[in-house]
Design a protein around this motif. Sequence first.
Motif, PDB file in Angstrom:
ATOM      1  N   ASP A  62       0.826  -1.211   0.000  1.00  0.00           N
ATOM      2  CA  ASP A  62       0.000   0.000   0.000  1.00  0.00           C
ATOM      3  C   ASP A  62       0.856   1.255   0.000  1.00  0.00           C
ATOM      4  O   ASP A  62       0.550   2.234  -0.698  1.00  0.00           O
ATOM      5  N   ALA A  63       1.909   1.253   0.770  1.00  0.00           N
ATOM      6  CA  ALA A  63       2.804   2.413   0.807  1.00  0.00           C
ATOM      7  C   ALA A  63       3.515   2.584  -0.533  1.00  0.00           C
ATOM      8  O   ALA A  63       3.735   3.705  -0.998  1.00  0.00           O
ATOM      9  N   LEU A  64       3.861   1.467  -1.167  1.00  0.00           N
ATOM     10  CA  LEU A  64       4.571   1.513  -2.440  1.00  0.00           C
ATOM     11  C   LEU A  64       3.672   2.023  -3.570  1.00  0.00           C
ATOM     12  O   LEU A  64       4.090   2.854  -4.373  1.00  0.00           O
ATOM     13  N   PHE A  65       2.437   1.517  -3.623  1.00  0.00           N
ATOM     14  CA  PHE A  65       1.540   1.868  -4.717  1.00  0.00           C
ATOM     15  C   PHE A  65       0.556   2.986  -4.377  1.00  0.00           C
ATOM     16  O   PHE A  65      -0.172   3.460  -5.249  1.00  0.00           O
ATOM     17  N   GLY A  66       0.470   3.386  -3.112  1.00  0.00           N
ATOM     18  CA  GLY A  66      -0.432   4.462  -2.720  1.00  0.00           C
ATOM     19  C   GLY A  66      -1.894   4.054  -2.661  1.00  0.00           C
ATOM     20  O   GLY A  66      -2.779   4.890  -2.771  1.00  0.00           O
ATOM     21  N   THR A  67      -2.170   2.804  -2.485  1.00  0.00           N
ATOM     22  CA  THR A  67      -3.552   2.312  -2.384  1.00  0.00           C
ATOM     23  C   THR A  67      -3.805   1.906  -0.940  1.00  0.00           C
ATOM     24  O   THR A  67      -3.739   0.724  -0.603  1.00  0.00           O
ATOM     25  N   GLN A  68      -4.108   2.855  -0.079  1.00  0.00           N
ATOM     26  CA  GLN A  68      -4.055   2.644   1.361  1.00  0.00           C
ATOM     27  C   GLN A  68      -4.685   1.354   1.879  1.00  0.00           C
ATOM     28  O   GLN A  68      -3.957   0.476   2.270  1.00  0.00           O
ATOM     29  N   PRO A  69      -5.954   1.154   1.962  1.00  0.00           N
ATOM     30  CA  PRO A  69      -6.380  -0.045   2.691  1.00  0.00           C
ATOM     31  C   PRO A  69      -6.497  -1.304   1.832  1.00  0.00           C
ATOM     32  O   PRO A  69      -6.717  -2.382   2.360  1.00  0.00           O
ATOM     33  N   LEU A  70      -6.344  -1.201   0.529  1.00  0.00           N
ATOM     34  CA  LEU A  70      -6.621  -2.330  -0.344  1.00  0.00           C
ATOM     35  C   LEU A  70      -5.718  -3.531  -0.059  1.00  0.00           C
ATOM     36  O   LEU A  70      -6.193  -4.604   0.319  1.00  0.00           O
ATOM     37  N   PHE A  71      -4.419  -3.375  -0.250  1.00  0.00           N
ATOM     38  CA  PHE A  71      -3.500  -4.500  -0.058  1.00  0.00           C
ATOM     39  C   PHE A  71      -3.396  -4.898   1.415  1.00  0.00           C
ATOM     40  O   PHE A  71      -3.175  -6.064   1.731  1.00  0.00           O
ATOM     41  N   LEU A  72      -3.561  -3.939   2.305  1.00  0.00           N
ATOM     42  CA  LEU A  72      -3.504  -4.228   3.732  1.00  0.00           C
ATOM     43  C   LEU A  72      -4.594  -5.232   4.114  1.00  0.00           C
ATOM     44  O   LEU A  72      -4.332  -6.222   4.796  1.00  0.00           O
ATOM     45  N   VAL A  73      -5.794  -4.992   3.654  1.00  0.00           N
ATOM     46  CA  VAL A  73      -6.915  -5.885   3.966  1.00  0.00           C
ATOM     47  C   VAL A  73      -6.727  -7.243   3.290  1.00  0.00           C
ATOM     48  O   VAL A  73      -6.905  -8.300   3.916  1.00  0.00           O
ATOM     49  N   VAL A  74      -6.350  -7.222   2.016  1.00  0.00           N
ATOM     50  CA  VAL A  74      -6.201  -8.472   1.271  1.00  0.00           C
ATOM     51  C   VAL A  74      -5.109  -9.348   1.902  1.00  0.00           C
ATOM     52  O   VAL A  74      -5.320 -10.547   2.160  1.00  0.00           O
ATOM     53  N   PHE A  75      -3.947  -8.764   2.190  1.00  0.00           N
ATOM     54  CA  PHE A  75      -2.855  -9.563   2.727  1.00  0.00           C
ATOM     55  C   PHE A  75      -3.058  -9.913   4.198  1.00  0.00           C
ATOM     56  O   PHE A  75      -2.529 -10.915   4.674  1.00  0.00           O
ATOM     57  N   ALA A  76      -3.847  -9.115   4.926  1.00  0.00           N
ATOM     58  CA  ALA A  76      -4.184  -9.502   6.296  1.00  0.00           C
ATOM     59  C   ALA A  76      -5.033 -10.772   6.283  1.00  0.00           C
ATOM     60  O   ALA A  76      -4.816 -11.689   7.083  1.00  0.00           O
ATOM     61  N   LEU A  77      -5.983 -10.818   5.363  1.00  0.00           N
ATOM     62  CA  LEU A  77      -6.808 -12.029   5.239  1.00  0.00           C
ATOM     63  C   LEU A  77      -5.978 -13.219   4.766  1.00  0.00           C
ATOM     64  O   LEU A  77      -6.149 -14.344   5.252  1.00  0.00           O
TER      65      LEU A  77
END
Length: 119
Positions: A62-77
């Motif tokens: 998310d920090a790299l691509f600037g897509t705040q909660p998207l990858f965080l939620v996906v990779f948390a799951l």
Amino acid sequence: MSEDPFAERMKRLEERLAAAHEQRKEPERRPNEYQQGSLAWRMVIELVVGMVLGLAIGYGLDALFGTQPLFLVVFALLGFAAGVRTMLRTATEVRNRRGEGALMGPPPGNSDTDPEGPR
């Protein structure tokens, strides 16, 4: 003649060795209690590590691509799923009496404690 002095000395030495051996004996432990506790902690750590790694990877992307909660939620799951999968693999090892769980119970196929009988 009396007894052989060598035999008497050997007898005393054996008695002293037996007494020293008794003093050095470690008290009996109950390994099942410690084993179950360590197994429980292992499973908890596996779940937490999966979650933390998923969160870290998601936050980094998310920090790299600037897509705040998207990858965080996906990779948390995904991290949670990986942790659960690892926990299930550990449970399977214990059930099959391998790994850390090998000392937790009687050997497989013991019909007294195994409801399925010999395998």
